[in-house]
Design a protein around this motif. Structure first.
Motif, mmCIF file in Angstrom:
data_model
loop_
_atom_site.group_PDB
_atom_site.id
_atom_site.type_symbol
_atom_site.label_atom_id
_atom_site.label_comp_id
_atom_site.label_asym_id
_atom_site.label_seq_id
_atom_site.Cartn_x
_atom_site.Cartn_y
_atom_site.Cartn_z
ATOM 1 N N ILE A 1 0.803 -1.217 0.000
ATOM 2 C CA ILE A 1 0.000 0.000 0.000
ATOM 3 C C ILE A 1 0.841 1.275 0.000
ATOM 4 O O ILE A 1 0.440 2.279 -0.587
ATOM 5 N N ASP A 2 2.019 1.252 0.604
ATOM 6 C CA ASP A 2 2.869 2.450 0.602
ATOM 7 C C ASP A 2 3.274 2.826 -0.828
ATOM 8 O O ASP A 2 3.264 4.001 -1.198
ATOM 9 N N ASP A 3 3.625 1.824 -1.628
ATOM 10 C CA ASP A 3 3.994 2.056 -3.024
ATOM 11 C C ASP A 3 2.795 2.589 -3.807
ATOM 12 O O ASP A 3 2.889 3.553 -4.570
ATOM 13 N N TYR A 4 1.644 1.956 -3.603
ATOM 14 C CA TYR A 4 0.420 2.371 -4.289
ATOM 15 C C TYR A 4 0.062 3.815 -3.929
ATOM 16 O O TYR A 4 -0.240 4.634 -4.799
ATOM 17 N N ALA A 5 0.121 4.147 -2.654
ATOM 18 C CA ALA A 5 -0.219 5.498 -2.196
ATOM 19 C C ALA A 5 0.745 6.533 -2.760
ATOM 20 O O ALA A 5 0.324 7.617 -3.176
ATOM 21 N N LYS A 6 2.034 6.207 -2.805
ATOM 22 C CA LYS A 6 3.017 7.136 -3.359
ATOM 23 C C LYS A 6 2.693 7.470 -4.813
ATOM 24 O O LYS A 6 2.693 8.633 -5.206
ATOM 25 N N HIS A 7 2.398 6.450 -5.607
ATOM 26 C CA HIS A 7 2.079 6.694 -7.016
ATOM 27 C C HIS A 7 0.764 7.466 -7.165
ATOM 28 O O HIS A 7 0.644 8.324 -8.037
ATOM 29 N N ALA A 8 -0.215 7.170 -6.333
ATOM 30 C CA ALA A 8 -1.488 7.888 -6.398
ATOM 31 C C ALA A 8 -1.286 9.373 -6.094
ATOM 32 O O ALA A 8 -1.830 10.238 -6.802
ATOM 33 N N VAL A 9 -0.509 9.669 -5.063
ATOM 34 C CA VAL A 9 -0.249 11.064 -4.702
ATOM 35 C C VAL A 9 0.548 11.757 -5.804
ATOM 36 O O VAL A 9 0.249 12.902 -6.177
ATOM 37 N N ASP A 10 1.551 11.066 -6.358
ATOM 38 C CA ASP A 10 2.331 11.650 -7.455
ATOM 39 C C ASP A 10 1.438 11.999 -8.646
ATOM 40 O O ASP A 10 1.566 13.068 -9.255
ATOM 41 N N MET A 11 0.514 11.099 -8.999
ATOM 42 C CA MET A 11 -0.391 11.373 -10.119
ATOM 43 C C MET A 11 -1.355 12.514 -9.800
ATOM 44 O O MET A 11 -1.682 13.315 -10.674
ATOM 45 N N TYR B 1 -1.299 18.497 -15.552
ATOM 46 C CA TYR B 1 -1.317 17.355 -16.462
ATOM 47 C C TYR B 1 -2.725 17.187 -17.010
ATOM 48 O O TYR B 1 -3.692 17.118 -16.263
ATOM 49 N N SER B 2 -2.846 17.137 -18.335
ATOM 50 C CA SER B 2 -4.175 16.988 -18.939
ATOM 51 C C SER B 2 -4.189 15.846 -19.946
ATOM 52 O O SER B 2 -5.065 15.787 -20.811
#
Length: 73
Positions: free
Chosen positions: A32-42, A50-51
Motif C-alpha cells: 500500500i505504501d507504493d500504491y499510495a506514493k504513485h497515487a499522490v504523485d499522479m 497534467y491533462s
C-alpha cells in the motif's frame, strides 16, 4: 469447520493483526505504501496541469503465507 483442514482463508491487506489471529491469517500484501506514493504523485501531476489521458498504475503484491492455508504447512 476447521481452518485450514476444511476451509482455507486468505485475507487482503496484510494488517498487522492478521499474524495474531488463531490460526494466523494468510494474506495478500498489496504494498500500500507504493500504491499510495504513485497515487499522490499522479494527483500532484493533475494539480500542476497534467491533462493527458487517464493513467493506471498496478502495484506488485506478496502472498504472506500463514497458518490459515495449507500452503503454510
Amino acid at each position: 469447520m476447521r481452518v485450514p483442514d476444511d476451509v482455507q482463508v486468505v485475507g487482503f491487506d496484510n494488517v498487522p493483526e492478521a499474524k495474531y489471529s488463531v490460526p494466523a491469517l494468510t494474506t495478500i500484501d498489496p504494498h500500500i505504501d507504493d500504491y499510495a506514493k504513485h497515487a499522490v504523485d499522479m494527483l500532484i501531476d493533475r494539480i500542476e496541469g497534467y491533462s493527458g489521458p487517464a493513467r493506471t498504475y498496478t502495484t506488485d503484491f506478496t502472498l504472506v503465507e500463514r497458518a490459515s492455508t495449507r500452503l503454510a504447512h
